[in-house]
Design an enzyme around this catalytic site. Sequence first.
Site, short mmCIF file in Angstrom:
data_model
loop_
_atom_site.label_atom_id
_atom_site.label_comp_id
_atom_site.label_asym_id
_atom_site.label_seq_id
_atom_site.Cartn_x
_atom_site.Cartn_y
_atom_site.Cartn_z
N GLU A 32 0.83 -1.21 0.00
CA GLU A 32 0.00 0.00 0.00
C GLU A 32 0.87 1.26 0.00
O GLU A 32 0.51 2.26 -0.62
CB GLU A 32 -0.98 0.01 1.18
CG GLU A 32 -2.09 -1.04 1.07
CD GLU A 32 -2.99 -0.88 -0.15
OE1 GLU A 32 -2.97 0.19 -0.78
OE2 GLU A 32 -3.71 -1.84 -0.49
N LEU A 75 10.79 5.03 -7.81
CA LEU A 75 9.35 5.06 -7.52
C LEU A 75 8.83 6.47 -7.22
O LEU A 75 7.63 6.72 -7.34
CB LEU A 75 9.03 4.15 -6.32
CG LEU A 75 8.94 2.65 -6.63
CD1 LEU A 75 8.73 1.84 -5.36
CD2 LEU A 75 7.79 2.35 -7.59
N TYR A 115 -6.32 5.53 5.28
CA TYR A 115 -6.48 4.58 4.18
C TYR A 115 -5.64 3.32 4.40
O TYR A 115 -6.14 2.19 4.31
CB TYR A 115 -6.09 5.22 2.83
CG TYR A 115 -5.97 4.17 1.76
CD1 TYR A 115 -7.11 3.60 1.22
CD2 TYR A 115 -4.72 3.67 1.38
CE1 TYR A 115 -7.03 2.59 0.30
CE2 TYR A 115 -4.63 2.65 0.47
CZ TYR A 115 -5.78 2.11 -0.08
OH TYR A 115 -5.69 1.08 -0.97
N ASP A 133 -9.63 4.78 -1.42
CA ASP A 133 -8.64 5.36 -2.33
C ASP A 133 -9.35 5.92 -3.57
O ASP A 133 -10.59 5.97 -3.62
CB ASP A 133 -7.57 4.31 -2.71
CG ASP A 133 -8.14 3.20 -3.57
OD1 ASP A 133 -9.38 3.14 -3.76
OD2 ASP A 133 -7.35 2.37 -4.06
N CYS A 197 -19.89 -4.74 -16.05
CA CYS A 197 -19.86 -4.40 -14.61
C CYS A 197 -20.97 -5.10 -13.84
O CYS A 197 -22.14 -5.03 -14.21
CB CYS A 197 -20.00 -2.88 -14.47
SG CYS A 197 -19.95 -2.37 -12.74
S1 SF4 Z 1 -21.88 0.55 -14.25
FE1 SF4 Z 1 -20.22 1.70 -15.14
S2 SF4 Z 1 -20.13 3.60 -13.98
FE2 SF4 Z 1 -21.38 2.18 -12.80
S3 SF4 Z 1 -19.95 1.24 -11.37
FE3 SF4 Z 1 -20.06 -0.09 -13.16
S4 SF4 Z 1 -18.41 0.57 -14.53
FE4 SF4 Z 1 -18.73 2.18 -12.99
#
Ligand code: SF4
Length: 345
Positions: A32, A75, A115, A133, A197
């Site tokens: 991290e 780094l 964090y 983050d 997603c």
């Molecule tokens: S749908 Fe698209 S904008 Fe919403 S969390 Fe998933 S990748 Fe991100």
Amino acid sequence: MNLPSLINWFEKHQRDLPFRSHPTPYGIWISEVMLQQTQMETVLKYYPSFLKRFPTIQSLAKASLEEVLTEVQGLGYYRRFRLMHEGAKYILNQHQGVFPSTFESVIAIPGVGLYTAGAIMAIAYNQPYPATDGNVIRVLSRYFGVKKDMRLPSSRAHINELHNQLVQQSQPREYIQAVMELGALVCRPVKPSCEACPLQQNCFAYQSGKPEALPILTKTTKVKTKEWKTIIIVQDDKILMRKNKTNLLKDFYLLPQWETKIEAIEEWLLNNRFKPIHLGDSRVFQHQFTHQTWVMDVYQLKVKTGFDKEGEWILLRALNTIPIPEAHKKIIRYYFPQYLKTKAL
Ligand code: SF4
């Protein structure tokens, strides 16, 4: 938020990262710190060799600062490694070298902020603490449609609270890493892959049709340019380097350089009995820091005599044993490629 769907996605798509397969508090801490301001791809070049060189808190605490900086040179943002070194010494003295396991004792380690403490507690100890983050801010502000300027501490605190509520409802180790990984792989700053997603169904930003409009980040300050005259001074098999004493790049070795006219440097060379003093043609190098650009007009000089009370003569073949910032490594590598190793995967 559909947490089972998010965790399911994570189990199938997570990257094979050396510090995440068998997470230890020491390994998570080091990773991290390295990941602050640095891309994962770069950290993966440094993390394995760092852990090999300093496999335990004891080995890190007992090393000199110079040895630690040499291992991480390239780094950038070196203050974090000075603090990490302080932190290792603190754990050795205060906890007999055993990494502490409560949030209060972890956040008391020098250099460890909210964090990093949250990431260690959640990933290494599977305890319900948030670790917020940039990736988490992006995912949660898009998912919940938070239209606040994320440069403001109050806006980040709002996201941290949403994150905290979610981590309380889940397996902390999986949930924390899943959101971070979703931000890194799918909910990217530009062109997020919403079609892949697991959170798409109830995501505010996706439904708005403009996922990239969030998070809101106001513009930061401009980058300054510094123009240096930088000199490579070599005597036989040694090169003149100066240990830096100021904040940016403190404790790193730099080539002598000045923000002045070349005539003033020739006068300095003369006053310090360098011979010869004639500087021939120069070559320009450039290096970009976050808030500063260095433009370096570089001269090369082979001398027979000369003395610099602020400098040290370093054997060219020993250049790999001292910390040198990338801004000057690229110059030395250009003129003496045989003496500087590059990190490779
Ligand atoms: S749908 Fe698209 S904008 Fe919403 S969390 Fe998933 S990748 Fe991100």
